[in-house]
Design a protein around this motif. Structure first.
Motif, PDB file in Angstrom:
ATOM      1  N   SER A 216      -6.935   6.979   4.951  1.00 23.42           N
ATOM      2  CA  SER A 216      -8.240   6.470   4.546  1.00 23.42           C
ATOM      3  C   SER A 216      -8.532   6.680   3.061  1.00 23.42           C
ATOM      4  O   SER A 216      -9.311   5.918   2.468  1.00 23.42           O
ATOM      5  CB  SER A 216      -9.348   7.123   5.379  1.00 23.42           C
ATOM      6  OG  SER A 216      -9.313   8.540   5.238  1.00 23.42           O
ATOM      7  N   GLN A 217      -7.919   7.666   2.448  1.00 29.53           N
ATOM      8  CA  GLN A 217      -8.147   7.915   1.025  1.00 29.53           C
ATOM      9  C   GLN A 217      -7.748   6.700   0.181  1.00 29.53           C
ATOM     10  O   GLN A 217      -8.321   6.447  -0.875  1.00 29.53           O
ATOM     11  CB  GLN A 217      -7.375   9.147   0.558  1.00 29.53           C
ATOM     12  CG  GLN A 217      -7.676   9.553  -0.875  1.00 29.53           C
ATOM     13  CD  GLN A 217      -6.947  10.828  -1.282  1.00 29.53           C
ATOM     14  OE1 GLN A 217      -6.228  11.431  -0.487  1.00 29.53           O
ATOM     15  NE2 GLN A 217      -7.125  11.252  -2.523  1.00 29.53           N
ATOM     16  N   ALA A 218      -6.779   5.946   0.677  1.00 30.58           N
ATOM     17  CA  ALA A 218      -6.304   4.769  -0.058  1.00 30.58           C
ATOM     18  C   ALA A 218      -7.053   3.494   0.336  1.00 30.58           C
ATOM     19  O   ALA A 218      -6.816   2.442  -0.256  1.00 30.58           O
ATOM     20  CB  ALA A 218      -4.810   4.571   0.182  1.00 30.58           C
ATOM     21  N   SER A 219      -7.933   3.577   1.329  1.00 30.19           N
ATOM     22  CA  SER A 219      -8.665   2.398   1.828  1.00 30.19           C
ATOM     23  C   SER A 219      -7.718   1.246   2.170  1.00 30.19           C
ATOM     24  O   SER A 219      -7.836   0.133   1.649  1.00 30.19           O
ATOM     25  CB  SER A 219      -9.697   1.923   0.793  1.00 30.19           C
ATOM     26  OG  SER A 219     -10.642   2.931   0.526  1.00 30.19           O
ATOM     27  N   PRO A 220      -6.745   1.486   3.074  1.00 31.85           N
ATOM     28  CA  PRO A 220      -5.764   0.431   3.389  1.00 31.85           C
ATOM     29  C   PRO A 220      -6.388  -0.814   4.004  1.00 31.85           C
ATOM     30  O   PRO A 220      -5.895  -1.922   3.807  1.00 31.85           O
ATOM     31  CB  PRO A 220      -4.807   1.117   4.365  1.00 31.85           C
ATOM     32  CG  PRO A 220      -5.613   2.224   4.969  1.00 31.85           C
ATOM     33  CD  PRO A 220      -6.512   2.711   3.879  1.00 31.85           C
ATOM     34  N   GLY A 221      -7.480  -0.662   4.756  1.00 29.20           N
ATOM     35  CA  GLY A 221      -8.133  -1.824   5.330  1.00 29.20           C
ATOM     36  C   GLY A 221      -8.685  -2.752   4.263  1.00 29.20           C
ATOM     37  O   GLY A 221      -8.580  -3.978   4.363  1.00 29.20           O
ATOM     38  N   MET A 222      -9.253  -2.154   3.212  1.00 23.81           N
ATOM     39  CA  MET A 222      -9.787  -2.952   2.113  1.00 23.81           C
ATOM     40  C   MET A 222      -8.661  -3.636   1.348  1.00 23.81           C
ATOM     41  O   MET A 222      -8.768  -4.807   0.966  1.00 23.81           O
ATOM     42  CB  MET A 222     -10.598  -2.056   1.179  1.00 23.81           C
ATOM     43  CG  MET A 222     -11.253  -2.771   0.003  1.00 23.81           C
ATOM     44  SD  MET A 222     -10.188  -2.813  -1.476  1.00 23.81           S
ATOM     45  CE  MET A 222     -10.148  -1.078  -1.912  1.00 23.81           C
ATOM     46  N   ILE A 223      -7.557  -2.925   1.134  1.00 23.02           N
ATOM     47  CA  ILE A 223      -6.403  -3.508   0.435  1.00 23.02           C
ATOM     48  C   ILE A 223      -5.873  -4.708   1.217  1.00 23.02           C
ATOM     49  O   ILE A 223      -5.626  -5.783   0.654  1.00 23.02           O
ATOM     50  CB  ILE A 223      -5.294  -2.460   0.240  1.00 23.02           C
ATOM     51  CG1 ILE A 223      -5.763  -1.363  -0.713  1.00 23.02           C
ATOM     52  CG2 ILE A 223      -4.017  -3.113  -0.295  1.00 23.02           C
ATOM     53  CD1 ILE A 223      -4.798  -0.197  -0.818  1.00 23.02           C
ATOM     54  N   LEU A 224      -5.700  -4.514   2.525  1.00 22.86           N
ATOM     55  CA  LEU A 224      -5.180  -5.594   3.361  1.00 22.86           C
ATOM     56  C   LEU A 224      -6.106  -6.807   3.328  1.00 22.86           C
ATOM     57  O   LEU A 224      -5.658  -7.954   3.219  1.00 22.86           O
ATOM     58  CB  LEU A 224      -5.006  -5.098   4.796  1.00 22.86           C
ATOM     59  CG  LEU A 224      -4.493  -6.130   5.811  1.00 22.86           C
ATOM     60  CD1 LEU A 224      -3.094  -6.586   5.446  1.00 22.86           C
ATOM     61  CD2 LEU A 224      -4.521  -5.570   7.226  1.00 22.86           C
ATOM     62  N   MET A 225      -7.399  -6.566   3.421  1.00 25.82           N
ATOM     63  CA  MET A 225      -8.353  -7.664   3.413  1.00 25.82           C
ATOM     64  C   MET A 225      -8.278  -8.446   2.107  1.00 25.82           C
ATOM     65  O   MET A 225      -8.225  -9.685   2.109  1.00 25.82           O
ATOM     66  CB  MET A 225      -9.766  -7.135   3.614  1.00 25.82           C
ATOM     67  CG  MET A 225     -10.820  -8.227   3.674  1.00 25.82           C
ATOM     68  SD  MET A 225     -12.484  -7.564   3.870  1.00 25.82           S
ATOM     69  CE  MET A 225     -12.670  -6.725   2.302  1.00 25.82           C
ATOM     70  N   MET A 226      -8.243  -7.749   0.979  1.00 29.07           N
ATOM     71  CA  MET A 226      -8.177  -8.439  -0.304  1.00 29.07           C
ATOM     72  C   MET A 226      -6.857  -9.178  -0.461  1.00 29.07           C
ATOM     73  O   MET A 226      -6.795 -10.242  -1.078  1.00 29.07           O
ATOM     74  CB  MET A 226      -8.390  -7.444  -1.440  1.00 29.07           C
ATOM     75  CG  MET A 226      -9.796  -6.846  -1.440  1.00 29.07           C
ATOM     76  SD  MET A 226     -10.128  -5.732  -2.828  1.00 29.07           S
ATOM     77  CE  MET A 226     -10.335  -6.898  -4.180  1.00 29.07           C
ATOM     78  N   ASP A 227      -5.809  -8.635   0.148  1.00 35.59           N
ATOM     79  CA  ASP A 227      -4.509  -9.302   0.080  1.00 35.59           C
ATOM     80  C   ASP A 227      -4.493 -10.588   0.903  1.00 35.59           C
ATOM     81  O   ASP A 227      -3.982 -11.627   0.452  1.00 35.59           O
ATOM     82  CB  ASP A 227      -3.400  -8.358   0.557  1.00 35.59           C
ATOM     83  CG  ASP A 227      -2.973  -7.353  -0.510  1.00 35.59           C
ATOM     84  OD1 ASP A 227      -3.282  -7.586  -1.693  1.00 35.59           O
ATOM     85  OD2 ASP A 227      -2.333  -6.351  -0.157  1.00 35.59           O
ATOM     86  N   TYR A 228      -5.054 -10.531   2.126  1.00 37.93           N
ATOM     87  CA  TYR A 228      -4.996 -11.771   2.920  1.00 37.93           C
ATOM     88  C   TYR A 228      -6.011 -12.807   2.432  1.00 37.93           C
ATOM     89  O   TYR A 228      -5.834 -14.008   2.661  1.00 37.93           O
ATOM     90  CB  TYR A 228      -5.082 -11.519   4.428  1.00 37.93           C
ATOM     91  CG  TYR A 228      -6.404 -11.111   5.032  1.00 37.93           C
ATOM     92  CD1 TYR A 228      -7.519 -11.956   5.015  1.00 37.93           C
ATOM     93  CD2 TYR A 228      -6.525  -9.893   5.708  1.00 37.93           C
ATOM     94  CE1 TYR A 228      -8.701 -11.593   5.610  1.00 37.93           C
ATOM     95  CE2 TYR A 228      -7.716  -9.515   6.308  1.00 37.93           C
ATOM     96  CZ  TYR A 228      -8.798 -10.366   6.249  1.00 37.93           C
ATOM     97  OH  TYR A 228      -9.982 -10.005   6.855  1.00 37.93           O
ATOM     98  N   ILE A 229      -7.073 -12.364   1.757  1.00 40.66           N
ATOM     99  CA  ILE A 229      -7.976 -13.334   1.123  1.00 40.66           C
ATOM    100  C   ILE A 229      -7.224 -14.078   0.017  1.00 40.66           C
ATOM    101  O   ILE A 229      -7.282 -15.313  -0.081  1.00 40.66           O
ATOM    102  CB  ILE A 229      -9.224 -12.632   0.555  1.00 40.66           C
ATOM    103  CG1 ILE A 229     -10.129 -12.134   1.689  1.00 40.66           C
ATOM    104  CG2 ILE A 229     -10.010 -13.598  -0.347  1.00 40.66           C
ATOM    105  CD1 ILE A 229     -11.317 -11.324   1.214  1.00 40.66           C
TER     106      ILE A 229
END
Length: 296
Positions: A216-229
């Protein structure tokens, strides 16, 4: 549709409403409005329910045709106070990079910081699952992470119960329709975030997304979301639809919010009394809110 029971009342509602985001009627092009009204009248005549409640209606939903003012057959459906919001990323961007460049400085910095944190833990990779990759390991991983998330927040969802067949069946249907897109974010080969999406009408729809809280420290969910956008706009799509839910991360990136309305109609005396009580509660709540606003 299906009849379910809650608080001693029988509700006519969308089937599988727990697993879907938008409710509607599938209407053949040659189906006339009168034929649609006839179907609704037959459903109402069949009975077995106290209240009809149709929710999560998009502005252009075909179901709206059965509660127009001139509808004379079947029970009358009227707008209900229960609403939800669907957030989307919609706009004209030449590429994913162009979209990313328009994000706030803080958002871009957080993304790069999260990527750096993951890269320090191991090799990071964002990718779209190939059509021939086995899906069950991904679904098992996603369900396990979702169950952990639900337990931490004292919530439940039948969709992610161990051994439950629904998620796999839904994903299989999307795959057979040729619209399934599963994006994963990996760190040293381990999935730290996964999003089950599908494409329809030039829109990327984010169906189920989760991440590993150990990262969670890296916010992987946010990274993935910005990547698939970015992937979506790089591949000619015009919209990313986050579907239902008003989570903060959706609002942060959304450029558009669509209100999903609901309608309600009563068939029995019990249903009418329950509807009246619900309207009275709403009036009391609004009165209290107005009083608090005046006091403030």
């Amino acid at each position: 549709m299906v009849i379910g029971k809650r608080k001693g009342l029988r509700f006519l509602e969308w089937a599988a409403s727990s697993y879907t985001d938008y409710g509607d009627i599938l209407v053949a092009p040659e189906c006339s409005s009168s034929a649609l009204h006839d179907v609704w009248a037959r459903i109402c005549d069949a009975g077995g329910f106290d209240i009809a409640f149709l929710n999560r209606l998009l502005p252009g939903a075909a179901a709206r045709k059965i509660f127009t003012p001139d509808t004379s057959r079947g029970i009358r459906l009227r707008p209900n106070h229960r609403e939800e919001v669907s957030y989307r990323v919609a706009g004209q961007w030449a590429s994913g990079g162009a979209w990313f460049a328009e994000q706030s400085k803080k958002a871009r910095q957080n993304y790069r910081r999260g990527v750096k944190t993951l890269e320090e833990a191991g090799e990071m990779k964002f990718r779209l699952l190939a059509p021939d990759e086995p899906l069950q390991p991904v679904l098992d991983r996603l369900s396990a992470l979702k169950r952990r998330w639900l337990v931490e927040r004292k919530r439940e969802s039948q969709l992610f119960e161990e051994g439950a067949p629904v998620l796999a069946a839904l994903v299989d249907a999307l795959a057979r329709a040729g619209v399934l897109h599963i994006f994963v974010l990996e760190c040293d080969g381990a999935m730290v975030a996964v999003s089950i999406n599908f494409v329809q009408h030039h829109t990327m729809m984010a169906f189920v997304t989760t991440f590993d809280p150990d990262f969670s420290q890296a916010s992987p969910g946010m990274i993935l979301m910005m990547d698939y956008i970015q992937w979506s706009f790089d591949h000619g799509l015009t919209t990313v639809d986050f579907l239902c839910g008003a989570e903060a991360f959706k609002h942060k990136f959304a450029t558009q919010g669509v209100v999903l309305q609901s309608v309600l109609g009563t068939r029995t005396a019990q249903g009418s009394l329950a509807s009246l009580a619900d309207r009275m509660r709403q009036r009391v709540r609004h009165a209290r809110e107005r009083g608090l606003a005046t006091t403030a």
